[in-house]
Enzyme design. Structure first.
Site, PDB file in Angstrom:
ATOM      1  N   LYS A 123       0.825  -1.208   0.000  1.00  0.00           N
ATOM      2  CA  LYS A 123       0.000   0.000   0.000  1.00  0.00           C
ATOM      3  C   LYS A 123       0.868   1.271   0.000  1.00  0.00           C
ATOM      4  O   LYS A 123       2.095   1.188  -0.017  1.00  0.00           O
ATOM      5  CB  LYS A 123      -0.976  -0.025   1.188  1.00  0.00           C
ATOM      6  CG  LYS A 123      -1.848  -1.288   1.231  1.00  0.00           C
ATOM      7  CD  LYS A 123      -2.830  -1.375   0.072  1.00  0.00           C
ATOM      8  CE  LYS A 123      -3.418  -2.757  -0.127  1.00  0.00           C
ATOM      9  NZ  LYS A 123      -4.360  -3.224   0.870  1.00  0.00           N
TER      10      LYS A 123
HETATM   11  C1  LIG Z   1      -5.402  -4.237   1.241  1.00  0.00           C
HETATM   12  C2  LIG Z   1      -6.859  -4.026   1.226  1.00  0.00           C
HETATM   13  C3  LIG Z   1      -7.680  -4.344   2.324  1.00  0.00           C
HETATM   14  C4  LIG Z   1      -7.198  -5.103   3.520  1.00  0.00           C
HETATM   15  O1  LIG Z   1      -6.089  -4.563   4.128  1.00  0.00           O
HETATM   16  P1  LIG Z   1      -5.079  -5.520   4.973  1.00  0.00           P
HETATM   17  O2  LIG Z   1      -4.184  -4.537   5.641  1.00  0.00           O
HETATM   18  O3  LIG Z   1      -4.396  -6.411   3.998  1.00  0.00           O
HETATM   19  O4  LIG Z   1      -5.925  -6.285   5.944  1.00  0.00           O
HETATM   20  C5  LIG Z   1      -9.025  -4.010   2.255  1.00  0.00           C
HETATM   21  N1  LIG Z   1      -9.546  -3.410   1.174  1.00  0.00           N
HETATM   22  C6  LIG Z   1      -8.796  -3.126   0.088  1.00  0.00           C
HETATM   23  C7  LIG Z   1      -9.435  -2.443  -1.072  1.00  0.00           C
HETATM   24  C8  LIG Z   1      -7.439  -3.438   0.074  1.00  0.00           C
HETATM   25  O5  LIG Z   1      -6.709  -3.169  -1.020  1.00  0.00           O
END
Ligand SMILES: *Cc1c(COP(=O)(O)O)cnc(C)c1O
Length: 348
Positions: free
Chosen positions: A152
């Site tokens: 991210k």
């Molecule tokens: C990455 C992601 C999540 C979940 O996040 P984690 O930190 O992996 O639990 C939820 N929604 C979207 C759109 C994502 O890209």
């Protein structure tokens, strides 16, 4: 939990302009948000299918029913024009996903959710640092959730946050992620037996983020402007290098947003996507497909969510291929990616 958690939370608030608390993942953040709106069995939540399944699974853990709404062909974002027809007396919330880092159509969605007295939740796992009509993502919806997973826009290895401008909702969300523990004396319902007194009024879970990871988050946030700039330059490079090729549909951007690009979702003809993916992977280019429509997962399809439910999202999926997009993609890497793409389509 310690002082570094508070430092990190205030650093996030400096970026978003809203109050927040941190948790152990983006999934945990969504779970806390759904807890705060008191999602109950039978409640309905409208979501787009073009997302990671945590957008839905965390609501389903409360017994909610997911109602899928199709996306816009241009941006892959939840289509506000299709949302209203799906609202029923059981609808509790609409969750918009800021796909690829591009903020959703907040103003249009707000009009709908306010008119119907339901909540707007923004899954901003992709969009920390993005802006919508000059305002940072974080305080646009009733509650906004972030993920700090390594792919991210910033990372704490694992981590996430919930932010929002409604203090009552935000506090409910926070309590859920802190075992439901209440420590403010004015809220106690039981007789206070001593200084150790604390109470639980609603059940929660342990979604704390460790102090050591919060330090990483704070140092990452110091670099967020540079990360955003790098991602923007990569976006521009792909755009200028690929726009003349008829095989490619490039991601589009509304003129009123300033995305912190998380993905570069290129679309190619369905018939060549798989071979192109394999070809690029074989060339050590780590492309990805974001996302398999959520209701393709057997956990949904076995509940009678048929294929064809959201044809635009499905078409997007069949043609999508995410090109490398992160601050460490070098100019040389970019040239290689574009050269390989052109090489492939020349013979396609
Ligand atoms: C990455 C992601 C999540 C979940 O996040 P984690 O930190 O992996 O639990 C939820 N929604 C979207 C759109 C994502 O890209």
């Amino acid at each position: 939990m310690g002082p570094e958690v508070e430092n990190f939370e205030s650093a996030i608030s400096d970026v978003t302009g809203s109050e927040c608390f941190v948790v152990s993942s983006g999934t945990a953040a969504l779970h806390c948000a759904y807890a705060a709106i008191e999602l109950k069995p039978g409640d309905e939540v409208i979501t787009p299918p073009l997302t990671f399944i945590a957008t839905q699974s965390t609501a389903m853990h409360f017994g909610a029913k997911i109602v899928f709404c199709d996306v816009k062909e241009s941006t892959g974002l939840l289509d506000p024009e299709k949302v209203e027809a799906l609202i029923t007396p059981r609808t509790k919330a609409v969750t918009v996903v800021d796909y690829a880092g591009h903020p959703g159509d907040i103003d249009e969605l707000r009009l709908i959710t306010e008119k119907h007295g339901i909540y707007l939740i923004e899954d901003a796992s992709h969009s920390l640092g993005s802006k919508y009509k000059g305002k940072p993502v974080g305080g646009l919806a009733d509650l906004t959730t972030f993920s700090f997973f390594p792919t991210k826009n910033i990372t704490t290895a694992e981590g996430g946050a919930v932010s929002g401008d409604n203090p009552v909702l935000l506090d409910k969300a926070r309590k859920f992620g802190r075992q439901g523990m209440i420590k403010e004396p004015k809220r106690f319902r039981n007789q206070v037996d001593g200084p150790w007194h604390q109470e639980v009024h609603a059940l929660g879970l342990n979604y704390r983020l460790p102090d050591v990871l919060a330090v990483l988050g704070t140092s990452q946030l110091e670099r967020i402007d540079n990360f955003k700039k790098s991602r923007e330059l990569i976006f521009q490079y792909y755009e200028s290098s690929l726009s003349r090729n008829e095989f490619f549909v490039l991601p589009s951007k509304e003129h009123f947003v300033e995305p912190n690009w998380h993905l570069y979702p290129l679309r190619v003809p369905k018939a060549i996507r798989k071979n192109l993916f394999d070809f690029l992977r074989a060339s050590d280019i780590l492309v990805q497909v974001n996302y398999v429509p959520a209701y393709f997962h057997p956990v949904f399809s076995e509940l009678d969510y048929p294929r064809g439910l959201c044809p635009i999202a499905e078409d997007y999926y069949w043609r999508e291929i995410s090109l490398p997009m992160h601050p460490n993609v070098s100019d040389e890497d970019l040239e290689t990616v574009v050269a390989k793409l052109n090489e492939f389509v020349k013979y396609a």
